[in-house]
Write an enzyme that holds these catalytic residues in place. Structure first.
Site, PDB file in Angstrom:
ATOM      1  N   SER A   1       0.805  -1.219   0.000  1.00 48.82           N
ATOM      2  CA  SER A   1       0.000   0.000   0.000  1.00 48.82           C
ATOM      3  C   SER A   1       0.838   1.270   0.000  1.00 48.82           C
ATOM      4  O   SER A   1       0.416   2.298  -0.533  1.00 48.82           O
ATOM      5  CB  SER A   1      -0.935   0.012   1.214  1.00 48.82           C
ATOM      6  OG  SER A   1      -0.186  -0.119   2.403  1.00 48.82           O
TER       7      SER A   1
ATOM      8  N   LYS B   1      13.041  -1.025  -0.471  1.00 51.10           N
ATOM      9  CA  LYS B   1      11.634  -0.611  -0.447  1.00 51.10           C
ATOM     10  C   LYS B   1      11.544   0.862  -0.835  1.00 51.10           C
ATOM     11  O   LYS B   1      12.148   1.724  -0.172  1.00 51.10           O
ATOM     12  CB  LYS B   1      11.013  -0.855   0.928  1.00 51.10           C
ATOM     13  CG  LYS B   1       9.517  -0.568   0.969  1.00 51.10           C
ATOM     14  CD  LYS B   1       8.798  -1.350   2.066  1.00 51.10           C
ATOM     15  CE  LYS B   1       9.158  -0.913   3.449  1.00 51.10           C
ATOM     16  NZ  LYS B   1       8.248  -1.510   4.470  1.00 51.10           N
TER      17      LYS B   1
ATOM     18  N   MET C   1      17.392  -2.943   3.105  1.00 54.67           N
ATOM     19  CA  MET C   1      17.591  -4.042   4.041  1.00 54.67           C
ATOM     20  C   MET C   1      18.298  -5.180   3.312  1.00 54.67           C
ATOM     21  O   MET C   1      18.253  -5.250   2.082  1.00 54.67           O
ATOM     22  CB  MET C   1      16.249  -4.548   4.578  1.00 54.67           C
ATOM     23  CG  MET C   1      15.413  -3.499   5.289  1.00 54.67           C
ATOM     24  SD  MET C   1      13.750  -4.103   5.680  1.00 54.67           S
ATOM     25  CE  MET C   1      12.996  -4.130   4.038  1.00 54.67           C
TER      26      MET C   1
ATOM     27  N   MET D   1      16.478 -11.284   1.894  1.00 55.69           N
ATOM     28  CA  MET D   1      16.278 -12.530   2.623  1.00 55.69           C
ATOM     29  C   MET D   1      15.774 -13.631   1.696  1.00 55.69           C
ATOM     30  O   MET D   1      14.830 -13.417   0.925  1.00 55.69           O
ATOM     31  CB  MET D   1      15.277 -12.325   3.767  1.00 55.69           C
ATOM     32  CG  MET D   1      15.628 -11.195   4.721  1.00 55.69           C
ATOM     33  SD  MET D   1      17.236 -11.433   5.523  1.00 55.69           S
ATOM     34  CE  MET D   1      16.882 -12.845   6.554  1.00 55.69           C
TER      35      MET D   1
ATOM     36  N   ASP E   1       0.916  -6.310  12.036  1.00 56.20           N
ATOM     37  CA  ASP E   1       0.310  -6.620  10.746  1.00 56.20           C
ATOM     38  C   ASP E   1       0.518  -8.101  10.414  1.00 56.20           C
ATOM     39  O   ASP E   1       1.637  -8.527  10.107  1.00 56.20           O
ATOM     40  CB  ASP E   1       0.926  -5.751   9.647  1.00 56.20           C
ATOM     41  CG  ASP E   1       0.220  -5.906   8.305  1.00 56.20           C
ATOM     42  OD1 ASP E   1      -0.682  -6.769   8.194  1.00 56.20           O
ATOM     43  OD2 ASP E   1       0.563  -5.176   7.362  1.00 56.20           O
TER      44      ASP E   1
ATOM     45  N   ASN F   1       4.119 -10.523   4.828  1.00 56.00           N
ATOM     46  CA  ASN F   1       5.158 -10.045   5.736  1.00 56.00           C
ATOM     47  C   ASN F   1       6.052 -11.166   6.257  1.00 56.00           C
ATOM     48  O   ASN F   1       6.923 -10.924   7.099  1.00 56.00           O
ATOM     49  CB  ASN F   1       4.526  -9.311   6.923  1.00 56.00           C
ATOM     50  CG  ASN F   1       3.887  -8.003   6.512  1.00 56.00           C
ATOM     51  OD1 ASN F   1       4.251  -7.427   5.499  1.00 56.00           O
ATOM     52  ND2 ASN F   1       2.920  -7.540   7.290  1.00 56.00           N
TER      53      ASN F   1
ATOM     54  N   ASP G   1       8.639  -7.225   7.459  1.00 52.50           N
ATOM     55  CA  ASP G   1       8.124  -5.852   7.510  1.00 52.50           C
ATOM     56  C   ASP G   1       7.986  -5.394   8.956  1.00 52.50           C
ATOM     57  O   ASP G   1       7.378  -6.084   9.773  1.00 52.50           O
ATOM     58  CB  ASP G   1       6.770  -5.784   6.793  1.00 52.50           C
ATOM     59  CG  ASP G   1       6.325  -4.355   6.541  1.00 52.50           C
ATOM     60  OD1 ASP G   1       6.055  -3.649   7.530  1.00 52.50           O
ATOM     61  OD2 ASP G   1       6.232  -3.948   5.374  1.00 52.50           O
TER      62      ASP G   1
END
Length: 442
Positions: free
Chosen positions: A140, A158, A248, A251, A291, A296, A310
């Site tokens: 979002s 991000k 970040m 992963m 969340d 996530n 996240d």
């Protein structure tokens, strides 16, 4: 660079006027659909109900599409309303919520490049050996790209959609106003505390430096978590991060959905880990990632570790709230309704000075929700029908506006996470000894 254009993209409206006009067009389409559908029913000799016309599948889909295209707080508002309740919401809302969780719309190349140049300068590509212009994920507030720096750091990057932070206040006012006008939200239900808290939370989530610090704080907390070796989470790369770009470590892992194909033992282990992590976050560290969106999380098939991705929705709670909520949790678990009512009153769950017309139903729901905690042995989430029981009990609440009260935002965000975990356990057919697990944290 060819892959820049090899994707389905839609420009993010950046000005307040353009975002408001999107909602205006939506309102006109909804009204037009209602007239057409209502006319058809009248011609068939039926008497159409306004609410049924309003929440038709066509209207809900158009609402979801518009919010998803706008991204930012407009889309997040719809997600917050759902509180990720899954099967707890009426079937009519399924189209809207599923569309808002799909998170598939990305920004076009011209907007992406503009954000990169404003944050990293015109020569930003000189810092990378490789940069994938095609996003590996979209949500979002921003979308995620993969990059390899000159010093061989593999990053998940991000990138925030343009105009998102500046539009938070107007988006929330416009979206909640539209939903209230539409009748999807009861006109007499006071959502001001929730809207104000959503405003504060979204402004924090739109500050990527803040999220980076939250990631560092979370890692520090987890250093003492008893099951730390079963978790993986990224490192924050501050040197390349800005308010609009969060870097970040990348992963490795599969979608958490892949857990559905794992053995029963592995599904039980991972879900018990997620449940225990929640109680440790809340009762030990007072800091919860609120969340429960499946996007996530990842699952590393090789190391058998849960990957946390996240940290924008990480929320801190004060000790007074934690103590009072633990009191409510224990009272509900032991089915002490008087102690539960007292604890909920301390938490501000009810409007002061008013008769609590739905008190018995609220207490019933809390007692139902703690059923897994008092069950002796492994609780089978797949066979419990707990979500349906809670939904049915909620539907029995009085429709009198005076009987409704929006609980404090802290409770709503906390319940959002716990409800999401319950539904995840149901999704993966997990059996967990919740009583033994939570007793470690009383």
């Amino acid at each position: 660079m060819d892959e820049l254009f090899d994707q389905n993209t839609k420009a993010v409206p950046t000005s307040r006027i353009s975002r408001l006009s999107k909602l205006g067009v939506l309102a006109s389409k909804v009204a037009g659909n209602m007239l057409v559908d209502g006319g058809k029913e009248l011609m068939q000799g039926k008497s159409p109900a306004i609410r049924d016309l309003l929440i038709s599948e066509k209207n809900l889909k158009q609402l979801a599409d518009k919010l998803a295209t706008m991204r930012g707080a407009a889309m997040k508002a719809g997600q917050l309303l759902s509180m990720d309740a899954g099967s707890l919401v009426p079937p009519d809302m399924a189209v809207l919520l599923e569309r808002l969780r799909a998170d598939a719309v990305t920004m076009p190349a011209v907007q992406l490049l503009d954000v990169l140049e404003k944050n990293w300068g015109d020569e930003w590509q000189d810092q990378f050996q490789r940069f994938s212009f095609k996003p590996i994920a979209a949500a979002s507030i921003g979308q995620v790209h993969k990059g390899l720096t000159l010093d061989h750091r593999e990053l998940a990057i991000k990138i925030q959609y343009p105009g998102v932070r500046e539009s938070i206040d107007s988006d929330l006012d416009n979206v909640f106003g539209l939903l209230r006008f539409s009748g999807l939200i009861p006109k007499d239900l006071d959502l001001t505390p929730l809207v104000d808290e959503a405003r504060r939370q979204l402004k924090l989530e739109a500050d990527y430096r803040h999220e980076g610090q939250q990631l560092r704080n979370y890692a520090a907390n987890m250093a003492t978590f008893s099951r730390r070796e079963e978790l993986m989470f990224p490192a924050y790369h501050e040197d390349l991060s800005t308010d609009q770009i969060l870097c970040m470590s990348y992963m490795q892992g599969q979608s958490i959905d892949k857990l559905a194909y794992a053995s029963q033992e592995e599904r039980n282990r991972v879900m018990s880990l997620m449940m225990e992590l929640f109680f440790a976050e809340f009762l030990d560290y007072r800091c919860v990632q609120t969340d429960p969106n499946l996007a996530n999380f990842l699952y590393n098939l090789e190391s058998k570790q849960l990957v946390l991705l996240d940290f924008g929705a990480t929320r801190e709670f004060d000790w007074t709230f934690v103590d009072n909520y633990q009191e409510a949790l224990r009272a509900a678990t032991f089915e002490d309704r008087n102690a539960l009512a007292s604890a909920l009153d301390k938490l501000g769950f009810f409007v002061q000075g008013k008769e609590v017309k739905n008190l018995d139903v609220v207490l019933d729901i809390f007692v139902l929700a703690t059923e897994p905690l008092r069950f002796k042995g492994s609780y089978d989430f797949s066979g419990s029908q707990l979500a349906e029981k809670i939904r049915d009990k909620g539907l029995s609440m009085s429709s009198d506006p005076d009987a409704w009260h929006s609980p404090p935002p802290d409770i709503l965000f906390l319940h959002r996470k716990l409800a999401g975990l319950y539904l995840m356990a149901t999704r993966f057919n997990a059996s967990i000894d919740m009583n033994r697990l939570v007793s470690r944290y009383w």
